[in-house]
Write a protein that holds these residues in place. Structure first.
Motif, PDB file in Angstrom:
ATOM      1  N   VAL A 130     -14.389  39.600 -18.247  1.00 28.09           N
ATOM      2  CA  VAL A 130     -15.637  38.840 -18.381  1.00 28.09           C
ATOM      3  C   VAL A 130     -15.740  38.353 -19.820  1.00 28.09           C
ATOM      4  O   VAL A 130     -15.790  39.146 -20.761  1.00 28.09           O
ATOM      5  CB  VAL A 130     -16.861  39.707 -18.011  1.00 28.09           C
ATOM      6  CG1 VAL A 130     -18.137  38.878 -18.128  1.00 28.09           C
ATOM      7  CG2 VAL A 130     -16.721  40.267 -16.609  1.00 28.09           C
TER       8      VAL A 130
ATOM      9  N   ARG B 243     -26.427  46.332  -9.035  1.00 25.69           N
ATOM     10  CA  ARG B 243     -25.765  45.137  -9.550  1.00 25.69           C
ATOM     11  C   ARG B 243     -24.613  44.620  -8.690  1.00 25.69           C
ATOM     12  O   ARG B 243     -24.112  43.531  -8.925  1.00 25.69           O
ATOM     13  CB  ARG B 243     -25.239  45.435 -10.956  1.00 25.69           C
ATOM     14  CG  ARG B 243     -26.297  45.824 -11.969  1.00 25.69           C
ATOM     15  CD  ARG B 243     -25.725  45.967 -13.371  1.00 25.69           C
ATOM     16  NE  ARG B 243     -24.912  44.793 -13.665  1.00 25.69           N
ATOM     17  CZ  ARG B 243     -23.630  44.839 -13.992  1.00 25.69           C
ATOM     18  NH1 ARG B 243     -22.984  45.994 -14.066  1.00 25.69           N
ATOM     19  NH2 ARG B 243     -22.968  43.724 -14.254  1.00 25.69           N
TER      20      ARG B 243
ATOM     21  N   LYS C 201     -14.153  35.624 -15.490  1.00 24.53           N
ATOM     22  CA  LYS C 201     -15.487  35.091 -15.252  1.00 24.53           C
ATOM     23  C   LYS C 201     -16.263  35.026 -16.568  1.00 24.53           C
ATOM     24  O   LYS C 201     -15.992  35.772 -17.509  1.00 24.53           O
ATOM     25  CB  LYS C 201     -16.250  35.974 -14.262  1.00 24.53           C
ATOM     26  CG  LYS C 201     -15.665  35.997 -12.867  1.00 24.53           C
ATOM     27  CD  LYS C 201     -15.844  34.665 -12.171  1.00 24.53           C
ATOM     28  CE  LYS C 201     -15.232  34.645 -10.798  1.00 24.53           C
ATOM     29  NZ  LYS C 201     -15.383  33.321 -10.151  1.00 24.53           N
TER      30      LYS C 201
ATOM     31  N   GLN D 189     -22.899  40.787  -8.990  1.00 20.07           N
ATOM     32  CA  GLN D 189     -23.834  39.676  -8.833  1.00 20.07           C
ATOM     33  C   GLN D 189     -23.998  38.864 -10.116  1.00 20.07           C
ATOM     34  O   GLN D 189     -24.174  37.650 -10.072  1.00 20.07           O
ATOM     35  CB  GLN D 189     -25.197  40.200  -8.381  1.00 20.07           C
ATOM     36  CG  GLN D 189     -25.167  40.833  -7.002  1.00 20.07           C
ATOM     37  CD  GLN D 189     -24.684  39.845  -5.952  1.00 20.07           C
ATOM     38  OE1 GLN D 189     -25.278  38.791  -5.749  1.00 20.07           O
ATOM     39  NE2 GLN D 189     -23.577  40.175  -5.288  1.00 20.07           N
ATOM     40  N   SER D 190     -23.949  39.541 -11.251  1.00 20.43           N
ATOM     41  CA  SER D 190     -24.095  38.871 -12.537  1.00 20.43           C
ATOM     42  C   SER D 190     -23.231  39.625 -13.546  1.00 20.43           C
ATOM     43  O   SER D 190     -23.614  40.684 -14.039  1.00 20.43           O
ATOM     44  CB  SER D 190     -25.570  38.880 -12.965  1.00 20.43           C
ATOM     45  OG  SER D 190     -25.723  38.255 -14.224  1.00 20.43           O
ATOM     46  N   SER D 191     -22.045  39.077 -13.816  1.00 17.00           N
ATOM     47  CA  SER D 191     -21.057  39.802 -14.622  1.00 17.00           C
ATOM     48  C   SER D 191     -21.517  39.984 -16.066  1.00 17.00           C
ATOM     49  O   SER D 191     -22.125  39.083 -16.666  1.00 17.00           O
ATOM     50  CB  SER D 191     -19.729  39.033 -14.626  1.00 17.00           C
ATOM     51  OG  SER D 191     -19.226  38.901 -13.323  1.00 17.00           O
ATOM     52  N   GLU D 192     -21.184  41.152 -16.595  1.00 16.05           N
ATOM     53  CA  GLU D 192     -21.443  41.472 -18.002  1.00 16.05           C
ATOM     54  C   GLU D 192     -20.124  41.826 -18.668  1.00 16.05           C
ATOM     55  O   GLU D 192     -19.176  42.226 -17.997  1.00 16.05           O
ATOM     56  CB  GLU D 192     -22.401  42.674 -18.099  1.00 16.05           C
ATOM     57  CG  GLU D 192     -23.740  42.452 -17.438  1.00 16.05           C
ATOM     58  CD  GLU D 192     -24.577  43.715 -17.382  1.00 16.05           C
ATOM     59  OE1 GLU D 192     -24.091  44.787 -17.842  1.00 16.05           O
ATOM     60  OE2 GLU D 192     -25.718  43.636 -16.888  1.00 16.05           O
TER      61      GLU D 192
ATOM     62  N   GLN E 135     -20.003  35.424 -18.493  1.00 13.22           N
ATOM     63  CA  GLN E 135     -21.155  36.311 -18.325  1.00 13.22           C
ATOM     64  C   GLN E 135     -22.200  35.634 -17.454  1.00 13.22           C
ATOM     65  O   GLN E 135     -22.471  34.446 -17.597  1.00 13.22           O
ATOM     66  CB  GLN E 135     -21.736  36.670 -19.698  1.00 13.22           C
ATOM     67  CG  GLN E 135     -20.778  37.515 -20.509  1.00 13.22           C
ATOM     68  CD  GLN E 135     -21.421  38.176 -21.709  1.00 13.22           C
ATOM     69  OE1 GLN E 135     -22.466  38.810 -21.611  1.00 13.22           O
ATOM     70  NE2 GLN E 135     -20.784  38.049 -22.872  1.00 13.22           N
ATOM     71  N   GLY E 136     -22.741  36.406 -16.552  1.00  7.17           N
ATOM     72  CA  GLY E 136     -23.749  35.885 -15.636  1.00  7.17           C
ATOM     73  C   GLY E 136     -23.171  35.347 -14.333  1.00  7.17           C
ATOM     74  O   GLY E 136     -23.923  35.101 -13.379  1.00  7.17           O
ATOM     75  N   GLN E 137     -21.859  35.175 -14.301  1.00  7.80           N
ATOM     76  CA  GLN E 137     -21.247  34.653 -13.068  1.00  7.80           C
ATOM     77  C   GLN E 137     -21.015  35.777 -12.056  1.00  7.80           C
ATOM     78  O   GLN E 137     -20.931  36.950 -12.418  1.00  7.80           O
ATOM     79  CB  GLN E 137     -19.903  33.981 -13.387  1.00  7.80           C
ATOM     80  CG  GLN E 137     -20.033  32.671 -14.124  1.00  7.80           C
ATOM     81  CD  GLN E 137     -18.702  31.965 -14.268  1.00  7.80           C
ATOM     82  OE1 GLN E 137     -17.668  32.584 -14.570  1.00  7.80           O
ATOM     83  NE2 GLN E 137     -18.710  30.659 -14.055  1.00  7.80           N
ATOM     84  N   LYS E 138     -20.876  35.374 -10.803  1.00  5.30           N
ATOM     85  CA  LYS E 138     -20.513  36.341  -9.756  1.00  5.30           C
ATOM     86  C   LYS E 138     -19.014  36.564  -9.802  1.00  5.30           C
ATOM     87  O   LYS E 138     -18.240  35.655 -10.130  1.00  5.30           O
ATOM     88  CB  LYS E 138     -20.898  35.777  -8.385  1.00  5.30           C
ATOM     89  CG  LYS E 138     -22.385  35.721  -8.142  1.00  5.30           C
ATOM     90  CD  LYS E 138     -22.692  35.384  -6.680  1.00  5.30           C
ATOM     91  CE  LYS E 138     -24.195  35.398  -6.451  1.00  5.30           C
ATOM     92  NZ  LYS E 138     -24.542  35.244  -5.035  1.00  5.30           N
TER      93      LYS E 138
END
Lengths: 113, 113
Positions: free
Chosen positions: A112, A64, A13, A80-83, A15-18
């Motif tokens: 990520v 998160r 994923k 919810q928002s990948s880092e 960054q920012g993606q589920k």
């Protein structure tokens, strides 16, 4: 004996993606655990369920992650928002009782970018 | 909170040798200690456990010793085989909690033929 099934095995994923992963516990096991294993082999407990009820979760999970174990459906864990720091192996385990032996799935490896 | 430490972090032995993996924990409320084996790309596999009311447990080539006073465990593997090559994790569960495990950082065992 049925084994714990986790899907997908790999997840990439931005960054920012589920990021959503699923777990089917061993047949007859009502207790499900999620752990995060990083590249340094540090394990972090994330959340656990008994049937559909959350038993315990850490702050990070509450803020998160979205997790559930619906009746007659796979359990799921969704960031919810990948880092970048979420890159790790996510392990699902199940047991017959809370204090019984936990049996692990093969994990979902999240990267990520 | 509970901390689990394992030593050594890695071991290389010749096939047929015996090995000893040490584990120590900090919380005297820990009551259950399962051990897992993780081969590359495979799921965490439960191998042996012990409860705090026991001092010793043995299964096939594995012997697990527990010393409640010193908060120390040791896993003895005899007659090692190349198939024993894996990372071995010690874990602990505190009494009364929801079942979550605290893991050590693992001991990487390499058995050379």
């Amino acid at each position: 004996n049925s084994k714990v099934i986790q899907t997908p095995r790999y997840l990439v994923k931005g960054q920012g993606q589920k990021a959503k992963m699923r777990c089917i516990p061993e047949k007859g096991h009502p207790v499900v655990f999620w752990y995060q294993q990083n590249k340094n082999n540090e394990f972090k407990f994330l959340i656990n369920f008994q049937n559909q009820e959350v038993l315990q979760q850490i702050d990070m999970t509450e803020k998160r992650f979205s997790a559930e174990c619906p009746s007659n459906s796979p359990c799921s864990l969704e960031i919810q928002s990948s880092e970048a720091g979420d890159s790790a192996l996510y392990l699902c385990a199940s047991s017959l009782f809370r204090h019984d032996t936990q049996y692990f799935g093969p994990g979902t490896r999240l990267l990520v970018l | 909170g509970e901390q689990v430490e394992q030593l050594p972090s890695s071991l290389i032995v010749q096939e047929g040798a015996s090995v000893l993996i040490n584990c120590s924990y900090t919380d005297s409320a820990s009551v259950y200690f399962p051990w897992y084996k993780q081969e590359p790309g495979k799921r965490l596999q439960f191998i042996i456990d012990i409860r705090s009311n026991m001092e010793r447990k043995q299964t096939q080539r594995l012997t697990l010793l527990f010393d409640k006073k010193t908060k120390h465990l040791s896993l003895h593997i005899t007659a090692t085989q190349p198939g024993d090559s894996a990372i071995y994790f010690c874990s602990a569960r505190i009494t009364g909690n929801t079942g979550k495990l605290i893991f050590g950082l693992g001991t990487t065992l390499q058995v050379q033929p």
